[in-house]
Design an enzyme around this catalytic site. Structure first.
Site, PDB file in Angstrom:
ATOM      1  N   ASP A 116      12.989  21.664  84.809  1.00  0.00           N
ATOM      2  CA  ASP A 116      12.654  21.491  83.393  1.00  0.00           C
ATOM      3  C   ASP A 116      11.391  22.261  83.037  1.00  0.00           C
ATOM      4  O   ASP A 116      11.328  22.957  82.013  1.00  0.00           O
ATOM      5  CB  ASP A 116      12.441  20.008  83.079  1.00  0.00           C
ATOM      6  CG  ASP A 116      13.726  19.304  82.670  1.00  0.00           C
ATOM      7  OD1 ASP A 116      14.336  19.727  81.683  1.00  0.00           O
ATOM      8  OD2 ASP A 116      14.107  18.334  83.342  1.00  0.00           O
ATOM      9  N   ASN A 156      17.192  22.629  72.098  1.00  0.00           N
ATOM     10  CA  ASN A 156      17.713  22.524  73.464  1.00  0.00           C
ATOM     11  C   ASN A 156      18.817  21.476  73.559  1.00  0.00           C
ATOM     12  O   ASN A 156      18.945  20.765  74.546  1.00  0.00           O
ATOM     13  CB  ASN A 156      16.590  22.223  74.473  1.00  0.00           C
ATOM     14  CG  ASN A 156      15.980  20.833  74.320  1.00  0.00           C
ATOM     15  OD1 ASN A 156      15.992  20.250  73.243  1.00  0.00           O
ATOM     16  ND2 ASN A 156      15.421  20.309  75.396  1.00  0.00           N
ATOM     17  N   PHE A 157      19.653  21.424  72.512  1.00  0.00           N
ATOM     18  CA  PHE A 157      20.830  20.567  72.541  1.00  0.00           C
ATOM     19  C   PHE A 157      21.961  21.267  73.312  1.00  0.00           C
ATOM     20  O   PHE A 157      21.889  22.458  73.614  1.00  0.00           O
ATOM     21  CB  PHE A 157      21.304  20.258  71.121  1.00  0.00           C
ATOM     22  CG  PHE A 157      20.313  19.462  70.319  1.00  0.00           C
ATOM     23  CD1 PHE A 157      20.145  18.105  70.560  1.00  0.00           C
ATOM     24  CD2 PHE A 157      19.542  20.059  69.334  1.00  0.00           C
ATOM     25  CE1 PHE A 157      19.233  17.365  69.834  1.00  0.00           C
ATOM     26  CE2 PHE A 157      18.629  19.335  68.599  1.00  0.00           C
ATOM     27  CZ  PHE A 157      18.468  17.976  68.844  1.00  0.00           C
ATOM     28  N   ASP A 200      17.013  12.952  58.014  1.00  0.00           N
ATOM     29  CA  ASP A 200      18.407  12.570  58.255  1.00  0.00           C
ATOM     30  C   ASP A 200      19.247  13.842  58.296  1.00  0.00           C
ATOM     31  O   ASP A 200      19.621  14.400  57.259  1.00  0.00           O
ATOM     32  CB  ASP A 200      18.900  11.635  57.134  1.00  0.00           C
ATOM     33  CG  ASP A 200      20.349  11.193  57.354  1.00  0.00           C
ATOM     34  OD1 ASP A 200      20.947  11.593  58.370  1.00  0.00           O
ATOM     35  OD2 ASP A 200      20.870  10.465  56.492  1.00  0.00           O
TER      36      ASP A 200
END
Length: 401
Positions: free
Chosen positions: A170, A97-98, A74
């Site tokens: 990608d 990779n945010f 969490d």
């Protein structure tokens, strides 16, 4: 077994494709890759292209999940963040990779991580870079195909732009991320300096088109961004492209007009020079299309082979199953799921002393190794039990959240 990165621990805060694919490559060559997932699981675990799941395992997780261990945390709880920092203490590489700033909001900025462990290589894979006017835009393959000219330069002048039917940006971004991380690890071992590695899909998409972009930017002659009259592109000599036979299609590559004159019974081509393959592209391509249309696939292949024309029959993915070179290279690997169903995946694409790194770990369950990972980080059994009981950590055998 390939062990170039034996002893290197990688924490992967990655989702969907480019980041997880890069982390898998590192795991293939020996790194201990720990994928840090939210309690509900990473995106690629719960969503699948074509909505295809095998024994409840997403085909996306099959694509990028092997040779990793999973811990589910969490990340919105202070105890979850504190637990992750215990893992960072033991890591060599942290990957994510945010969109830029996502981990910062959770209290896991690069600066915070380096306070815990100044030796980490911090690697990001973003859509457009970590800053700049487009930094917050969604970085998705087909959108980058549109922005960087890949779609505009695919297809024909007659039919208009075409999206590439896979996600090459990608995958190329993943390969560049791997190269950057390995370079940074090598430098750290030589000098002690721990760098940040930034890869973005925008430049990955441009790098993927390096030859044609460079030719265009340096004034190469062109009538438009795509090929005409069946040509595969705007910059090659005719007949470079796909041509229809009676019962299928053939890709014709590098060849001269005289070669094709004999192969396709087109005497008008016999007098043309190789240079005229550029200047008379449309004329040559139209003639080749007429000649190919009279032949079956077998006839076309036989004639082109005899004339020394580079060519290949156009096939879909089913053609890979019977391709003898694919079989020779063992380019597919099967490993059983937890329920015994075969998971078909592409093998690691590089050989080392003639050997392909094996699948050491099948794509893991959500939090499948939470207990062992935390124990290795120094948490006691009682601490781990408490974190699981309080819902801060998940240990499960489920493939979806």
């Amino acid at each position: 077994m390939m062990g170039a990165l034996d002893g290197i621990r990688v924490l992967s805060f990655n989702h969907f494709l480019s980041g997880p694919a890069a982390a898998q490559h590192l795991g293939d060559i020996g790194a201990d890759v720990i994928t840090v997932e939210p309690l509900g699981g990473a995106f690629q675990r719960n969503w699948a292209v074509a909505n295809r799941f095998v024994d409840d395992t997403s085909v996306n997780h099959i694509t990028t999940g092997r040779n990793k261990r999973s811990i589910a945390v969490d990340l919105k709880s202070p105890e979850g963040i504190a637990t992750v920092k215990r893992l960072i203490e033991t890591a060599d590489v942290v990957m994510e990779n945010f969109r830029p700033g996502t981990l910062d909001k959770l209290g896991l900025s690069e600066d915070e991580m380096r306070k815990v462990n100044p030796r980490i290589i911090y690697a990001t894979t973003t859509g457009y870079g970590v800053d700049g006017p487009y930094a917050k835009r969604p970085g998705q393959d087909v959108l980058l195909q549109a922005m960087t000219g890949l779609a505009a330069h695919t297809g024909s002048m007659e039919s208009g732009p075409v999206a590439v039917g896979s996600v090459p940006i990608d995958h190329h971004a993943a390969a560049l991320t791997v190269a950057g991380i390995i370079a940074a690890l090598f430098e750290r071992e030589r000098t002690g300096k721990a760098r940040r590695v930034d890869v973005n899909m925008l430049q990955a998409a441009m790098d993927l088109q390096g030859e044609s972009i460079t030719a265009w930017m340096n004034g190469a002659d062109r009538a438009g961004p795509r090929g005409e009259d069946g040509m595969a592109n705007w910059f090659s000599p005719a007949p470079y492209g796909i041509y229809a036979a009676k019962d299928g299609h053939v890709m014709i590559s590098m060849s001269t007009p005289p070669q094709l004159a004999g192969a396709l019974e087109l005497p008008a081509l016999a007098e043309l020079s190789a240079d005229e393959g550029f200047s008379k592209r449309g004329e040559i391509s139209r003639m080749v299309a007429e000649g190919m249309a009279k032949l079956s696939l077998d006839e076309a292949v036989a004639k082109l082979t005899e004339a020394g024309v580079w060519h290949e029959v156009v096939q879909d993915y089913d053609g890979l199953k019977s391709n003898p070179q694919v079989d020779h290279l063992a380019a597919f690997t099967e490993t059983p799921s937890a329920g015994g169903a075969p998971l078909v995946m592409l093998s690691h694409p590089v050989r080392y002393d003639g050997e392909t790194p094996p699948v050491r770990l099948a794509p893991p369950a959500l939090g499948g190794q939470s207990r062992e990972v935390l124990a290795e980080a120094g948490l006691s059994a009682d601490e781990i039990d408490r974190l699981i009981a309080e819902g801060v950590i998940v240990q499960s055998d489920k493939m979806r959240g």
